[in-house]
Design an enzyme around this catalytic site. Structure first.
Site, PDB file in Angstrom:
ATOM      1  N   ARG D 103     -50.497 -32.740   2.587  1.00 36.26           N
ATOM      2  CA  ARG D 103     -50.121 -31.322   2.770  1.00 36.26           C
ATOM      3  C   ARG D 103     -51.330 -30.404   2.708  1.00 36.26           C
ATOM      4  O   ARG D 103     -51.476 -29.473   3.499  1.00 36.26           O
ATOM      5  CB  ARG D 103     -49.065 -30.942   1.719  1.00 36.26           C
ATOM      6  CG  ARG D 103     -48.620 -29.517   1.727  1.00 36.26           C
ATOM      7  CD  ARG D 103     -47.649 -29.015   2.819  1.00 36.26           C
ATOM      8  NE  ARG D 103     -47.306 -29.812   3.922  1.00 36.26           N
ATOM      9  CZ  ARG D 103     -47.711 -29.598   5.189  1.00 36.26           C
ATOM     10  NH1 ARG D 103     -48.519 -28.599   5.485  1.00 36.26           N
ATOM     11  NH2 ARG D 103     -47.332 -30.376   6.139  1.00 36.26           N
ATOM     12  N   LYS D 138     -60.728  -8.297   8.080  1.00 36.34           N
ATOM     13  CA  LYS D 138     -59.308  -8.427   7.714  1.00 36.34           C
ATOM     14  C   LYS D 138     -58.947  -9.906   7.604  1.00 36.34           C
ATOM     15  O   LYS D 138     -58.196 -10.447   8.426  1.00 36.34           O
ATOM     16  CB  LYS D 138     -58.438  -7.725   8.751  1.00 36.34           C
ATOM     17  CG  LYS D 138     -58.673  -6.214   8.778  1.00 36.34           C
ATOM     18  CD  LYS D 138     -57.783  -5.497   9.772  1.00 36.34           C
ATOM     19  CE  LYS D 138     -58.057  -3.993   9.724  1.00 36.34           C
ATOM     20  NZ  LYS D 138     -57.283  -3.242  10.729  1.00 36.34           N
ATOM     21  N   LYS D 170     -67.921   4.745   9.003  1.00 35.59           N
ATOM     22  CA  LYS D 170     -66.607   5.211   9.432  1.00 35.59           C
ATOM     23  C   LYS D 170     -66.458   6.697   9.150  1.00 35.59           C
ATOM     24  O   LYS D 170     -67.351   7.325   8.565  1.00 35.59           O
ATOM     25  CB  LYS D 170     -65.530   4.406   8.714  1.00 35.59           C
ATOM     26  CG  LYS D 170     -65.631   2.906   9.008  1.00 35.59           C
ATOM     27  CD  LYS D 170     -64.429   2.152   8.496  1.00 35.59           C
ATOM     28  CE  LYS D 170     -64.595   0.654   8.815  1.00 35.59           C
ATOM     29  NZ  LYS D 170     -63.486  -0.146   8.293  1.00 35.59           N
ATOM     30  N   GLU D 200     -68.519   4.176  13.939  1.00 35.98           N
ATOM     31  CA  GLU D 200     -67.185   4.384  14.508  1.00 35.98           C
ATOM     32  C   GLU D 200     -67.120   5.792  15.114  1.00 35.98           C
ATOM     33  O   GLU D 200     -67.477   6.763  14.442  1.00 35.98           O
ATOM     34  CB  GLU D 200     -66.165   4.242  13.372  1.00 35.98           C
ATOM     35  CG  GLU D 200     -64.731   4.340  13.788  1.00 35.98           C
ATOM     36  CD  GLU D 200     -63.810   4.276  12.574  1.00 35.98           C
ATOM     37  OE1 GLU D 200     -63.638   3.177  12.004  1.00 35.98           O
ATOM     38  OE2 GLU D 200     -63.287   5.324  12.167  1.00 35.98           O
ATOM     39  N   ASP D 221     -62.838   4.023  18.485  1.00 34.72           N
ATOM     40  CA  ASP D 221     -61.620   3.938  17.695  1.00 34.72           C
ATOM     41  C   ASP D 221     -60.458   4.615  18.407  1.00 34.72           C
ATOM     42  O   ASP D 221     -60.529   5.792  18.758  1.00 34.72           O
ATOM     43  CB  ASP D 221     -61.855   4.589  16.338  1.00 34.72           C
ATOM     44  CG  ASP D 221     -60.776   4.183  15.347  1.00 34.72           C
ATOM     45  OD1 ASP D 221     -60.379   3.005  15.357  1.00 34.72           O
ATOM     46  OD2 ASP D 221     -60.331   5.049  14.576  1.00 34.72           O
TER      47      ASP D 221
END
Lengths: 282, 282, 282, 282, 282, 282
Positions: D103, D138, D170, D200, D221
């Site tokens: 597993r 992320k 940012k 950004e 963005d």
């Protein structure tokens, strides 16, 4: 039947930590100064006392982690009954590594064999009766995995491994919930389908309530032998019954004779004496 | 005099590991399901047996690490002699945290108090004699720091903490070196000026050789009481004398009466029974 | 009912590791260079998508571990259903710490909320039916504890947490034992009294054998809806029945309608999409 | 070109932790009870779905760490395109170890292959265009190293590995600095000569300011396709242009057609579905 | 006589941590991209400067942990005096692994050889005199074990390894106790029989008091050469005398000529220059 | 401009490890035996030598981790130029904790301040010139994060933090690839868009090839000052130029005068002398 040894990947962190705890910040200063690197020896782990072997793979792992040149051969694997003088394993290789790992290896082996032997004594004292001997969560910090393994080696069975793999509702839980019924209901609403539920009961009245709720097991707390007998009769197979506290080879037969399914003992893990095993030099 | 508690930074890794070992992968499923988060309680650690407290700060650390909202107050600090029924500490705060940390806290407290109590029993049995009670490296893996601390709390003294902070020459070292003289010379040539040197001797002949070499201490191995007496006379203050093995409150007075300086016992750390302490709910 | 958050002592190692993974060897070089240390802000965790909150305490722990000066206030605790635009928590304190911890906090929160939301979707799709939604061991490495927690938050239940807290006998086990009967017997002889036993069955014939052996649960592997219905009828309450594989909000109602007790889904933990939550600056 | 596997020393801590997470405190109780130690088998990792292999060395490391007696042979190394039914690797050795590690091995392999396959789908959808597919921060906590490796295996490229190996300015950074110019100046004054700087931008006006400041890359963005096209024209090669958000094999071609250099996708790491791979017994 | 290398189990955690520190989250991106996996090489660790080798086993462990296919052969073991151009070890195997481990291996080897070489310089400068060169606790965090090992390799001796393996009473301890006598009495009442006691003294008056108390060693703090001479005469063999501070090959002979037993130097561990050793490609 | 201190969450593991390394298995036996628990003091970290402070937050963290009752006040933060006798920080609280943490705190503070001070000396020696001082990967194992931080505090800049955050192509890479062109092409095909590429060149011919390939930086290896001047002229701003090796305050001005952009020094991290700072008792 003796369980297989724990996978090495599970015990390696424990053994490494124990070696580092003993080697400290300078290593084995006595051996390093005195013993020449080329010195070789054959040694044997030998029982100085009768009992049951447990933790042998862990002990041998200690030697090999200290020096991979040490070769090890098992004579009496975990679960073996040994008599005084029996050879448990034979080691060949560098003297230095054997001396430096000896104490750590024996600390594991003697402690775990002590638990297995104590467990076996209780198990044997009730041979022929249905009751099983089980351990508790009263283990020594950091050693739960190996202590509970030693219980199995000694012929005992494991109770919960932690707070997370079984429900055990005690009086304080009941008090917080208001009633046994409510406590059981709350637990049952939360747990997975492979989790069992055990309830501690002090009286036969509580026991009846528990049986209505179809708990898997009941822990008969501080009951006299007579109360236990009546409890077992009342349960009549509808749940497992566990008797706890002060279980010894002397007391166990009487308790088992009440018909309970489980004799649980914290002392097996928190207070077992070591089994005397030494390293003999040949 | 009781030593101060170990710094929290030293015990925190042990306590965290013990909590995680018990909480497993789901936490305290019984308590979480049954006890409401707002429930508060006052509880007390209470002796169920007479003895000496050790490890109290560690036990309280377990409660506070589980829930920082638990407030703790010490009634009988480490080193205190307690009678059955004595309150050792009082806790107030969330019920959940108390239930979830209880077992881990008690596992530390009962084990370490057990060691301190056993040590104190031996120490008291030889009160008035010059001998000190000392521990060994026969400790349970991962627990050496706290077990040796409990020895001090019980009035005992610490032998080596590991292979690195003292020289202890045993028969296998001597065999590897060829002679006691050579073994001692090699060790002395290697060690720092703050490291002491102890030698295990089996016979009075070996002892004489050791004294010529001005070792700091001699370990009298497997000697009868009569041999020990003669050994002490021979040493005549030129080295410390250590008697080891099977030291109990019953045997200690006789051994101490031989005039040895040190009674060393592995059993204090590897085979002490737990001291029974419980958490009472008020 | 939503389970309580995991104790902070359980999640702290994960959160610290995640912060270090992101801070690397130099920390947040962008923020450190640009944002003055005295800059303060109020920010909010805000849902950009409807779902169920899970992991909020873990996310807030990330902010506070990065900078203890960040104060956090929970608006919608774990288990809350949230709509797009809902404020989940409010943070006040140093801008630097918020920027540096933001991604780690969101990585936990969005992932765990994604699992809880997906779980809740399946749970709701079978509302009114007896079946429970359960997870599997198909979790992402290192995240089992928190993923399984998110399952509970979403209204699901946990299957085994590991190889050690439940017996699940699969076809390869049966093959090794020679028969279902032998496999079950061997397992039962080894396990503790709080461990349940589940058996995977492919056919109704196997199912009958399993019922004779009184296993706690049966996993109906790769059965059609019709086979499952017949299996449920055959079982007739003598064991729990688990249907596994490809459970979605679309398929679940049909499967549940067969009368099985458990719908297990690996996808909930190994393939859930993230729930979109952001940090808004005010 | 497929990158080489990560060095075993980098993945070993992850694999050990995953094994311990699954083995828990008692190991594989089902297998240990049922399967005899001498049982041997040949098994194969087989694709149940088409995709791209990633993490095979990690999966095989899991088997070998559980039992070094398991021999492994790679048929389709990381980066291989596989069809349903393809054999990826063959294993021979003890049945117990294979069942106990299965597993964990599959959890790594299916997850990482899922990421690689998803990445490859996007990469292929824009074949022939200049744009590269890149990941983000992320990632799932604790898995960044292996997830980003899987991105490379799938033909994608890595964006920053953390907060420390690239500057990404940012809007909140700009707000704290007062202007884009000031934010860039502060960052540039602090960073090493091998650190690149990305900014950004929300509007074309900001973009012009960024280009004056000669940043290495601009993150466009939330721009429409049309805005992106105009941005690319404006940049005219003076910086790399990154488009982010909602990149799928369906949307990617259009975005890439705007001429941007980079398509970044968080979903590849935070929301990829697993690739279905199983262990077949022969 | 050169001490044996530290057991690999002691150094492995350090070496693994150092490799991970250098490999970061993506590994050796330069080598992985450029060097084909099948490329093999023979390389050698070669001295670019004369000195004493220390840490060679640790350096070779780094190569083998990175890639077990790298074979290593020692030409000049720890403790060897080397001249510029001398080959210290030869490595054969994959180019990739050699390049990726090179810097970590050299960081250990050059640093530890630097300490051993600096130690040897001081040791040689006082050859023929009774004084020993000893180190202090002024070590670099995390490296104490290996730095103190390098001191031994260079012919020096180790002072305390930590706060726990020797008593060193300084002025602030005396101030807290009220007098030297009281400080020594308190320490002696607490310590084990293998722990030595050293006292820092500033004046000859303090020294006399110390000798009355039969301390094992005295640290002569900030004394002139003349004061040291008088201190040594006063001590007359009743304790070891330690001179500390600013010990270099230039100053050591004069200090040693005062007759002190120990020259202690913090600079050997906190400020030694690296020994220049490189990896040559053949 | 001085960088902000590293987040406490990044340095805490290092500081805890250093404390445990010094406290060993028994803690501070001298202080515990002699100093009463209630003793309080005010102390100050005071410069005994002029230099630049670095690592102060880490040092104070050591005191507070040992005893949270110690209050700390910063007088001269990291980056401050200090003269002999300057007070850097003031501590008030329990004497025991101060004595027990003192050495660890100073080991960090003196080492890191030594690096910052050495860096500042070189930086100042070239004040007014365009060149920056940069560090290398020649750091001490386990200390890279804090050593590179100290470089920044001293006014230097960081080169790569590891093998993973920048490409540096050396002669062995070129040899493996067959040509500079091929090596650069392979690297460029593999790396992310925020990764820069530097190439080591030995000759002006290689330099020309490198410039054609538009690498971000060139490392001028072992070039004479005259060669460097010609290299800088040849480059003419098309790449950054790095001069390495034997950079001291004495040699730096000449090297910087060649017009190179970067002076890199391994000695700053591997061979800086400690800055002498002590703890004064008031």
């Amino acid at each position: 039947m003796t369980p297989p040894p724990l996978p090495a990947v599970m015990t390696e962190p424990l053994v490494r930590a124990a070696l580092l705890e003993d080697l400290g910040r300078a290593g084995d200063i006595t051996t390093d100064a005195i013993v020449p690197p080329q010195a070789q020896a054959e040694t044997a782990l030998v029982a100085r006392q009768a009992g049951v072997v447990a933790g042998l793979d862990i002990a041998l792992q200690a030697f090999r982690l200290l020096d991979p040149a040490i070769r090890t051969e098992i004579a009496r694997a975990d679960g073996s009954r040994i008599a005084r003088g029996d050879t448990i394993a034979v080691l060949t290789g560098p003297v230095r590594g054997m001396l430096s790992a000896e104490r750590v290896a024996l600390n594991f082996l003697c402690h775990l064999s002590g638990i297995a032997s104590a467990t076996a004594s209780v198990v044997e004292s009730i041979r022929g009766q249905r009751a099983r001997v089980v351990c508790t969560r009263k283990t020594l910090p950091g050693l739960r995995t190996v202590q509970k393994y030693a219980i199995r080696v000694g012929g005992g069975f494991n109770h919960r491994f932690g707070l997370d793999d079984g429900v055990l509702i005690k009086d304080n839980h009941v008090a917080a919930a208001g009633s046994i019924r409510e406590a059981v209901a709350r637990a049952r609403a939360a747990i997975g389908h492979l989790v069992k539920l055990e309830l501690e009961v002090d009286t036969l009245a509580q026991l009846e309530e528990a049986l209505d709720l179809r708990v898997d097991a009941v822990l008969l707390d501080n009951m006299s032998l007579e109360e236990m007998r009546r409890a077992v009769a009342l349960v009549n197979g509808r749940a497992l019954t566990e008797a706890s506290g002060r279980i010894t080879p002397e007391t166990a037969p009487q308790v088992a004779a009440t018909g309970v399914d489980l004799l649980s003992s914290g002392a097996l893990t928190h207070s077992s004496r070591t089994l005397d095993i030494g390293l003999d030099w040949r």
